[in-house]
Design a protein around this motif. Structure first.
Motif, mmCIF file in Angstrom:
data_model
loop_
_atom_site.group_PDB
_atom_site.id
_atom_site.type_symbol
_atom_site.label_atom_id
_atom_site.label_comp_id
_atom_site.label_asym_id
_atom_site.label_seq_id
_atom_site.Cartn_x
_atom_site.Cartn_y
_atom_site.Cartn_z
ATOM 1 N N PHE A 79 0.818 -1.211 0.000
ATOM 2 C CA PHE A 79 0.000 0.000 0.000
ATOM 3 C C PHE A 79 0.851 1.259 0.000
ATOM 4 C CE2 PHE A 79 -2.369 3.400 2.095
ATOM 5 C CZ PHE A 79 -3.443 3.491 1.217
ATOM 6 N N SER A 80 1.986 1.248 0.679
ATOM 7 C CA SER A 80 2.830 2.441 0.745
ATOM 8 C C SER A 80 3.340 2.835 -0.647
ATOM 9 C CB SER A 80 4.001 2.224 1.696
ATOM 10 O OG SER A 80 4.792 1.136 1.248
ATOM 11 N N ILE A 81 3.712 1.863 -1.442
ATOM 12 C CA ILE A 81 4.170 2.149 -2.806
ATOM 13 C C ILE A 81 2.999 2.626 -3.660
ATOM 14 C CG2 ILE A 81 5.143 1.111 -4.897
ATOM 15 C CD1 ILE A 81 6.822 -0.666 -3.044
ATOM 16 N N TYR A 82 1.854 1.962 -3.501
ATOM 17 C CA TYR A 82 0.658 2.374 -4.247
ATOM 18 C C TYR A 82 0.272 3.815 -3.897
ATOM 19 C CZ TYR A 82 -4.160 2.642 -5.776
ATOM 20 O OH TYR A 82 -5.328 3.051 -6.363
ATOM 21 N N TYR A 83 0.293 4.145 -2.622
ATOM 22 C CA TYR A 83 -0.069 5.488 -2.168
ATOM 23 C C TYR A 83 0.904 6.525 -2.727
ATOM 24 C CZ TYR A 83 -1.552 9.182 0.995
ATOM 25 O OH TYR A 83 -2.027 10.361 1.499
ATOM 26 N N THR A 84 2.185 6.213 -2.713
ATOM 27 C CA THR A 84 3.194 7.118 -3.267
ATOM 28 C C THR A 84 2.970 7.343 -4.750
ATOM 29 O OG1 THR A 84 4.776 6.321 -1.629
ATOM 30 C CG2 THR A 84 5.670 7.507 -3.526
#
Length: 141
Positions: A79-84
């Motif tokens: 999720f952190s990569i997706y959010y970025t």
């Protein structure tokens, strides 16, 4: 998964808004096309039509690429990569469509400059004759 759907639902509408906002700049309103006031005779010139068609084509390509990015990265497991990626995407959605706008705005200014230039007009010929001392300045006696 719910957070990803909420992100897409909240961010995706920005793309069509930007697209239609910038596509609307092609229609002449009070002789203004792409932010440049053109003489009425130049609005339907072939060069202007060609520039507007190229502008629409570039805007469509940029919008299509930006349309596909959230769909392609939806299935990234972190999720952190997706959010970025989504934060960077929203910045690109706001900034990238202005690249063709600025590019073709500057080209329209060149056409406007050619259209309103005084080269070959009565004013220019009068200035040349005054400089050559063949004609007296009408305001001096």
């Amino acid at each position: 998964m719910a957070a990803r759907i909420i992100l897409i639902i909240s961010m995706y509408p920005v793309l069509p808004i930007m697209y239609f906002l910038l596509k609307n700049e092609v229609k002449p309103k009070k002789n203004i096309v792409l932010g440049v006031t053109l003489p009425y005779s130049k609005i339907y010139d072939k060069r202007v039509d060609g520039l507007l068609a190229a502008y629409k084509r570039e805007l469509n390509i940029i919008s299509l690429v930006l349309l596909l990015i959230p769909i392609l990265v939806f299935f990234i497991p972190w999720f952190s990569i997706y959010y970025t990626i989504m934060i960077i995407w929203i910045l690109l959605v706001i900034l990238l469509p202005y690249i063709p706008y600025i590019k073709y705005h500057l080209r329209m200014e060149i056409i406007k400059g050619e259209a309103i230039s005084t080269k070959g007009t009565l004013e220019e010929k009068t200035k040349i004759l005054i400089n050559m001392k063949l004609l007296k300045k009408p305001w001096k006696k």
